[in-house]
Write a protein that holds these residues in place. Structure first.
Motif, PDB file in Angstrom:
ATOM      1  N   GLU A 180      -2.541  35.284  17.800  1.00  0.00           N
ATOM      2  CA  GLU A 180      -1.928  34.361  18.754  1.00  0.00           C
ATOM      3  C   GLU A 180      -2.332  32.910  18.450  1.00  0.00           C
ATOM      4  OE1 GLU A 180      -2.033  35.727  22.782  1.00  0.00           O
ATOM      5  OE2 GLU A 180      -1.428  33.776  23.577  1.00  0.00           O
ATOM      6  N   LEU A 181      -3.597  32.703  18.092  1.00  0.00           N
ATOM      7  CA  LEU A 181      -4.041  31.352  17.722  1.00  0.00           C
ATOM      8  C   LEU A 181      -3.259  30.831  16.507  1.00  0.00           C
ATOM      9  CD1 LEU A 181      -7.899  31.693  18.144  1.00  0.00           C
ATOM     10  CD2 LEU A 181      -6.479  29.932  19.190  1.00  0.00           C
ATOM     11  N   LEU A 182      -3.083  31.703  15.526  1.00  0.00           N
ATOM     12  CA  LEU A 182      -2.361  31.302  14.319  1.00  0.00           C
ATOM     13  C   LEU A 182      -0.895  30.997  14.628  1.00  0.00           C
ATOM     14  CD1 LEU A 182      -3.918  33.901  11.858  1.00  0.00           C
ATOM     15  CD2 LEU A 182      -4.231  31.416  11.759  1.00  0.00           C
ATOM     16  N   ARG A 187       3.207  26.879  15.138  1.00  0.00           N
ATOM     17  CA  ARG A 187       4.279  26.223  15.909  1.00  0.00           C
ATOM     18  C   ARG A 187       3.985  24.745  16.111  1.00  0.00           C
ATOM     19  NH1 ARG A 187       7.380  30.061  19.924  1.00  0.00           N
ATOM     20  NH2 ARG A 187       7.738  28.116  21.010  1.00  0.00           N
ATOM     21  N   ALA A 188       2.700  24.443  16.391  1.00  0.00           N
ATOM     22  CA  ALA A 188       2.325  23.037  16.583  1.00  0.00           C
ATOM     23  C   ALA A 188       2.573  22.249  15.297  1.00  0.00           C
ATOM     24  CB  ALA A 188       0.863  22.946  17.006  1.00  0.00           C
ATOM     25  N   TYR A 193       5.825  18.315  12.372  1.00  0.00           N
ATOM     26  CA  TYR A 193       6.591  17.960  11.174  1.00  0.00           C
ATOM     27  C   TYR A 193       8.030  17.565  11.533  1.00  0.00           C
ATOM     28  CZ  TYR A 193       8.616  18.069   6.559  1.00  0.00           C
ATOM     29  OH  TYR A 193       9.270  17.700   5.420  1.00  0.00           O
ATOM     30  N   ASP A 194       8.649  18.377  12.440  1.00  0.00           N
ATOM     31  CA  ASP A 194      10.036  18.090  12.826  1.00  0.00           C
ATOM     32  C   ASP A 194      10.141  16.747  13.554  1.00  0.00           C
ATOM     33  OD1 ASP A 194      10.776  20.429  11.702  1.00  0.00           O
ATOM     34  OD2 ASP A 194      10.888  21.557  13.579  1.00  0.00           O
ATOM     35  N   ALA A 195       9.139  16.403  14.378  1.00  0.00           N
ATOM     36  CA  ALA A 195       9.227  15.177  15.173  1.00  0.00           C
ATOM     37  C   ALA A 195       8.836  13.940  14.366  1.00  0.00           C
ATOM     38  CB  ALA A 195       8.334  15.298  16.411  1.00  0.00           C
ATOM     39  N   ARG A 196       7.781  14.061  13.542  1.00  0.00           N
ATOM     40  CA  ARG A 196       7.239  12.847  12.914  1.00  0.00           C
ATOM     41  C   ARG A 196       7.039  12.944  11.407  1.00  0.00           C
ATOM     42  NH1 ARG A 196       5.500  12.486  18.159  1.00  0.00           N
ATOM     43  NH2 ARG A 196       4.175  14.306  17.916  1.00  0.00           N
ATOM     44  N   LYS A 198       5.364  14.380   7.752  1.00  0.00           N
ATOM     45  CA  LYS A 198       4.046  14.797   7.250  1.00  0.00           C
ATOM     46  C   LYS A 198       2.984  13.743   7.583  1.00  0.00           C
ATOM     47  CE  LYS A 198       1.755  16.328   3.007  1.00  0.00           C
ATOM     48  NZ  LYS A 198       0.643  15.404   3.228  1.00  0.00           N
ATOM     49  N   THR A 199       2.577  13.740   8.827  1.00  0.00           N
ATOM     50  CA  THR A 199       1.612  12.763   9.337  1.00  0.00           C
ATOM     51  C   THR A 199       0.177  13.245   9.066  1.00  0.00           C
ATOM     52  OG1 THR A 199       1.627  13.935  11.412  1.00  0.00           O
ATOM     53  CG2 THR A 199       3.158  12.094  11.216  1.00  0.00           C
ATOM     54  N   ASN A 200      -0.818  12.394   9.374  1.00  0.00           N
ATOM     55  CA  ASN A 200      -2.221  12.824   9.291  1.00  0.00           C
ATOM     56  C   ASN A 200      -2.477  13.997  10.224  1.00  0.00           C
ATOM     57  OD1 ASN A 200      -2.801  10.871   7.466  1.00  0.00           O
ATOM     58  ND2 ASN A 200      -3.595   9.413   8.976  1.00  0.00           N
ATOM     59  N   GLN A 201      -1.847  13.918  11.383  1.00  0.00           N
ATOM     60  CA  GLN A 201      -1.960  14.982  12.385  1.00  0.00           C
ATOM     61  C   GLN A 201      -1.466  16.320  11.824  1.00  0.00           C
ATOM     62  OE1 GLN A 201      -3.075  14.957  15.468  1.00  0.00           O
ATOM     63  NE2 GLN A 201      -1.563  15.631  16.961  1.00  0.00           N
ATOM     64  N   TYR A 202      -0.332  16.256  11.106  1.00  0.00           N
ATOM     65  CA  TYR A 202       0.220  17.466  10.481  1.00  0.00           C
ATOM     66  C   TYR A 202      -0.783  18.029   9.472  1.00  0.00           C
ATOM     67  CZ  TYR A 202       2.836  20.604   7.578  1.00  0.00           C
ATOM     68  OH  TYR A 202       3.210  21.716   6.882  1.00  0.00           O
ATOM     69  N   ASP A 203      -1.347  17.152   8.643  1.00  0.00           N
ATOM     70  CA  ASP A 203      -2.303  17.609   7.628  1.00  0.00           C
ATOM     71  C   ASP A 203      -3.518  18.265   8.274  1.00  0.00           C
ATOM     72  OD1 ASP A 203      -0.687  16.772   5.625  1.00  0.00           O
ATOM     73  OD2 ASP A 203      -1.731  14.887   5.254  1.00  0.00           O
ATOM     74  N   ARG A 204      -3.994  17.660   9.379  1.00  0.00           N
ATOM     75  CA  ARG A 204      -5.146  18.198  10.093  1.00  0.00           C
ATOM     76  C   ARG A 204      -4.831  19.612  10.626  1.00  0.00           C
ATOM     77  NH1 ARG A 204     -10.028  15.453  11.340  1.00  0.00           N
ATOM     78  NH2 ARG A 204      -9.427  14.053   9.714  1.00  0.00           N
ATOM     79  N   LEU A 205      -3.629  19.755  11.214  1.00  0.00           N
ATOM     80  CA  LEU A 205      -3.217  21.065  11.747  1.00  0.00           C
ATOM     81  C   LEU A 205      -3.064  22.084  10.623  1.00  0.00           C
ATOM     82  CD1 LEU A 205      -0.562  19.910  14.384  1.00  0.00           C
ATOM     83  CD2 LEU A 205      -2.658  21.190  14.885  1.00  0.00           C
TER      84      LEU A 205
END
Ligand SMILES: O=C(O)CCC(=O)C(=O)O
Ligand SMILES: [Fe+2]
Length: 218
Positions: A180-182, A187-188, A193-196, A198-205
């Motif tokens: 479930e965590l995965l 999804r996050a 990725y869809d909204a913004r 390949k941001t730093n946030q995406y890389d972190r996730l």
């Protein structure tokens, strides 16, 4: 976590599967139940044949190709599939599925409904857990996918016929909590990725997701 996935079979597949099922020979589900399950399992299961094997292989292919199934179940193996039928008076009382089938661990159970819910009465799949009960009766072509650790039952069918493919998956990630965590992390990642992009946030996730997956893979 139980997930309902709509339209796992497109209309032409569904039609072909229902047609094949109509020609199949069915025997009592009690034959493949253990000593205790037999007391609550009252349904019919299709006998093995080349046609039935083809039908089950088609269903397995469609499920394997479904990105949501991949992300919720992370399948290592489809352990077993079978075609079942409930006629009026039939039900499957409260039980938990066997942990071991054909020498493989069962982590997730699924039901792919083949009958239009308006064509039969009863036949809900009821999940029982500490928070209470919840009954499911989705559209034909929809899939219910749930951890095999859950107590569940199929309510008595009182009119019409409930046809379904049921099956079991061994996952590459044994723990339902970890799966479930995965699932949530993936999804996050994908909405970031869809909204913004390949941001730093995406890389972190992505780093968290991949490194947790690496840690938890069997
Ligand atoms: O038909 C269903 O939805 C579930 C059947 C079931 O619980 C089983 O075969 O173990
Ligand atoms: Fe079951």
């Amino acid at each position: 976590m139980l997930l309902q996935i709509a339209d796992c079979l497109e209309a032409s597949d569904l039609e072909a599967v229902v047609e094949t099922a109509a020609r199949a020979d069915f025997t009592s589900g009690e034959n493949t139940a253990g000593r205790v399950a037999r007391t609550v399992k009252h349904n019919l299961q299709a006998e093995d044949s080349a046609e039935i094997r083809g039908l089950l292989e088609l269903v397995e292919r469609r499920l394997r190709a479904n990105p949501l199934v991949q992300s919720v179940a992370r399948p290592m193996a489809f352990v077993k599939l079978l075609l079942s039928r409930y006629e009026p008076g039939m039900a499957y009382g409260s039980h938990v599925d066997n942990a071991l089938m054909k020498g493989q661990r069962t982590d997730l159970s699924f039901t792919l409904l083949l009958s239009d819910p308006a064509s039969y009465e009863g036949g809900e799949l009821v999940m029982e857990d500490s928070s209470g009960e919840r009954a499911w009766k989705p559209a034909a072509g929809s899939l219910l996918l749930y951890p095999s650790t859950t107590l569940h039952r199929v309510e008595e069918v009182t009119r019409g016929e409930r046809l379904a493919v049921v099956g079991w998956i061994q996952s590459r990630v044994r723990s339902a909590e970890q799966r479930e965590l995965l699932f949530d992390l993936e999804r996050a990642m994908s909405s970031e990725y869809d909204a913004r992009g390949k941001t730093n946030q995406y890389d972190r996730l992505s780093k968290c997701f991949n490194n947790l997956l690496r840690r938890w893979l069997d």
